[in-house]
Design a protein around this motif. Structure first.
Motif, PDB file in Angstrom:
ATOM      1  N   UNK A 221       0.828  -1.218   0.000  1.00 51.40           N
ATOM      2  CA  UNK A 221       0.000   0.000   0.000  1.00 51.40           C
ATOM      3  C   UNK A 221       0.856   1.259   0.000  1.00 51.40           C
ATOM      4  N   UNK A 222       1.749   1.379   0.971  1.00 50.18           N
ATOM      5  CA  UNK A 222       2.495   2.617   1.151  1.00 50.18           C
ATOM      6  C   UNK A 222       3.394   2.971  -0.007  1.00 50.18           C
ATOM      7  N   UNK A 223       4.231   2.041  -0.436  1.00 48.16           N
ATOM      8  CA  UNK A 223       5.179   2.339  -1.512  1.00 48.16           C
ATOM      9  C   UNK A 223       4.474   2.687  -2.830  1.00 48.16           C
ATOM     10  N   UNK A 224       3.492   1.895  -3.289  1.00 52.15           N
ATOM     11  CA  UNK A 224       2.811   2.275  -4.537  1.00 52.15           C
ATOM     12  C   UNK A 224       2.128   3.636  -4.474  1.00 52.15           C
ATOM     13  N   UNK A 225       1.420   3.910  -3.364  1.00 50.26           N
ATOM     14  CA  UNK A 225       0.717   5.189  -3.251  1.00 50.26           C
ATOM     15  C   UNK A 225       1.707   6.351  -3.130  1.00 50.26           C
TER      16      UNK A 225
ATOM     17  N   UNK B 142      -2.299  -6.103  11.825  1.00 54.28           N
ATOM     18  CA  UNK B 142      -1.513  -5.234  10.948  1.00 54.28           C
ATOM     19  C   UNK B 142      -2.209  -5.030   9.615  1.00 54.28           C
ATOM     20  N   UNK B 143      -2.809  -6.080   9.066  1.00 55.16           N
ATOM     21  CA  UNK B 143      -3.491  -5.951   7.776  1.00 55.16           C
ATOM     22  C   UNK B 143      -4.680  -5.000   7.862  1.00 55.16           C
ATOM     23  N   UNK B 144      -5.301  -4.898   9.040  1.00 65.66           N
ATOM     24  CA  UNK B 144      -6.422  -3.984   9.220  1.00 65.66           C
ATOM     25  C   UNK B 144      -5.972  -2.574   9.568  1.00 65.66           C
ATOM     26  N   UNK B 145      -4.959  -2.464  10.430  1.00 68.10           N
ATOM     27  CA  UNK B 145      -4.530  -1.154  10.912  1.00 68.10           C
ATOM     28  C   UNK B 145      -3.417  -0.538  10.079  1.00 68.10           C
ATOM     29  N   UNK B 146      -2.625  -1.365   9.393  1.00 66.03           N
ATOM     30  CA  UNK B 146      -1.479  -0.860   8.656  1.00 66.03           C
ATOM     31  C   UNK B 146      -1.811   0.118   7.546  1.00 66.03           C
ATOM     32  N   UNK B 147      -2.701  -0.242   6.616  1.00 63.58           N
ATOM     33  CA  UNK B 147      -3.016   0.689   5.521  1.00 63.58           C
ATOM     34  C   UNK B 147      -3.511   2.054   5.975  1.00 63.58           C
ATOM     35  N   UNK B 148      -4.496   2.138   6.901  1.00 64.56           N
ATOM     36  CA  UNK B 148      -4.898   3.484   7.338  1.00 64.56           C
ATOM     37  C   UNK B 148      -3.808   4.238   8.080  1.00 64.56           C
ATOM     38  N   UNK B 149      -2.944   3.516   8.799  1.00 72.01           N
ATOM     39  CA  UNK B 149      -1.823   4.178   9.478  1.00 72.01           C
ATOM     40  C   UNK B 149      -0.889   4.817   8.458  1.00 72.01           C
ATOM     41  N   UNK B 150      -0.581   4.095   7.392  1.00 71.83           N
ATOM     42  CA  UNK B 150       0.347   4.625   6.384  1.00 71.83           C
ATOM     43  C   UNK B 150      -0.265   5.782   5.614  1.00 71.83           C
ATOM     44  N   UNK B 151      -1.523   5.616   5.182  1.00 70.07           N
ATOM     45  CA  UNK B 151      -2.139   6.658   4.358  1.00 70.07           C
ATOM     46  C   UNK B 151      -2.582   7.863   5.175  1.00 70.07           C
TER      47      UNK B 151
END
Length: 423
Positions: free
Chosen positions: A246-250, A369-378
């Protein structure tokens, strides 16, 4: 190649690795096509899809401890078969559901069974491979990534067609993979914990068995503060997954001048490195002392990868591209280190007589992590710009050091002979 022919665990391990590859091939199909299926076939809005997948992620968190609890009471093999068959049923039901209310429980149960299956596969490995579980884990990750790659390639064909029938065919292919995986697991033998086998061997033939004793009640992982601390700290250590996916592509498309066509290259780099290097990394991380060093190295690599992501925003087009590719390599190497350390420490820190329940709780770290990771990064890291990546890398490296000290202390205090554990 010899390792692949004679993996730790023998025949049953070979069958399980094949079942794992088949399972992940179907999962690769689903991962590549699910959002588009929900958009163009069931006609859900982006907001509904977000809620749907978010709720499914929460359901997946419960899958790991539930599987661990059940595995402490029932044989692992039929439980794993049941998880495969449950996902088979839910995916067939998915084809008949068209509205949000019907899709929500179906996809939630699918994700719950998916996480439960992963925990049961991990428990099977600890029982079948014994002390060589690190080598088995390396082979399993290679098989899983190869399966994902095949599934994604097959999905590309279906997505190119873009028809409703093509999307439904991919869902059916995923369901078929679960049926085949269940048949393969059925061919294995039920594995017992090593501690149970050793106890049985310790009673020499002809000796009088000891008087029956009241069995000690297994410890609960929910009351073990040291183990819960390990699981809690393992959540941020798993952030490499969200960074790469998620983080690197965005970050690439929103904050750098690198070409957007570079995004698929990140997936290719990750897949190739995991398939080719996982076994080598695992061999060099066998034993408590080495696995603790691997944990620290994971934190250092994540910190360096995040620093490169921050620097990419300040570079020109082709320099940014090179920096981002280098970041992808470093984060993938961190992923390799983390997968070994998380796996080994989850087993080493768990009491042998309650290992199933403990591993079920340990599996929650990836799900959370799969639930919290993406919103944390974005919402936090990327919103703060390059400084956000620098802070994230520093925090992960610091937490890796805290985790290392905590695990080392627990291993010293729980081992029968503390110095031997680190030999």
């Amino acid at each position: 190649m010899v390792q692949l022919r004679n993996p730790p665990g023998g025949r049953d391990a070979r069958i399980m690795l094949l079942a794992l590859a088949v399972d992940r091939t179907g999962s690769g199909l689903w991962a590549a096509s699910s959002v588009l299926y929900l958009t163009f076939v069931t006609h859900l809005s982006p907001q509904q899809i977000g809620v749907l997948l978010g709720a499914a992620g929460v359901a997946g968190i419960a899958g790991s401890p539930l599987a661990g609890r059940l595995a402490g009471r029932f044989p692992v093999r039929p439980l794993l078969i049941g998880c495969h068959l449950l996902r088979l049923v839910t995916l067939v039901l998915l084809l008949t559901c068209t509205d949000f209310e019907a899709l929500l429980p179906v996809i939630a149960v699918t994700y719950l069974a998916d996480r439960a299956a992963k925990t049961l596969e991990m428990l099977f490995a600890t029982r079948a491979a014994g002390e060589r579980r690190a080598a088995y884990q390396a082979l399993s990750r290679s098989a899983a990534n190869a399966g994902y790659g095949v599934g994604a390639g097959l999905a590309a064909i279906g997505l190119a067609a873009g028809t409703t029938d093509a999307y439904r065919a991919m869902i059916l292919a995923n369901a078929l993979s679960f049926a085949v995986a269940a048949l393969l697991v059925r061919r294995t033998r039920e594995q017992r914990d090593t501690v149970t086998v050793e106890a049985a061997k310790s009673e020499a033939p002809g000796t009088t068995p000891a008087a029956p004793r009241e069995p000690a009640r297994p410890r609960s992982p929910w009351r073990d503060r040291g183990y819960l601390r390990f699981v809690l700290l393992d959540i941020p250590m798993n952030l490499d997954d969200s960074v790469l996916g998620v983080g690197l592509p965005l970050w690439l498309v929103s904050s750098t001048s690198a070409p957007h066509a570079l995004v698929p290259a990140v997936l290719v780099i990750n897949t190739v490195l995991v398939v080719t290097l996982q076994l080598t990394v695992s061999k060099r991380a066998e034993g408590p002392r080495r696995v603790l060093r691997t944990l620290l190295l994971c934190g250092v690599l994540m910190c360096a990868g995040c620093a490169l992501l921050a620097a990419a925003a300040l570079c020109g087009t082709w320099t940014a591209a090179a920096v981002l590719l280098a970041a992808a390599v470093l984060v993938t190497l961190a992923e390799l280190m983390r997968s070994v350390s998380s796996w080994e420490l989850a087993v080493l820190l768990a009491p042998p007589d309650a290992r199933a329940a403990y591993l079920g709780v340990a599996g929650m770290s990836q799900s959370i992590q799969k639930s919290a990771g993406p919103p944390l990064l974005t919402g936090v890291v990327m919103a703060a710009g390059p400084a956000g990546w620098l802070v994230l890398g520093t925090v992960v490296a610091g937490l890796a050091a805290v985790q290392q000290r905590s695990c080392a202390q627990r291993l010293h205090t729980t081992a029968p002979t503390a110095p031997a554990v680190f030999s």
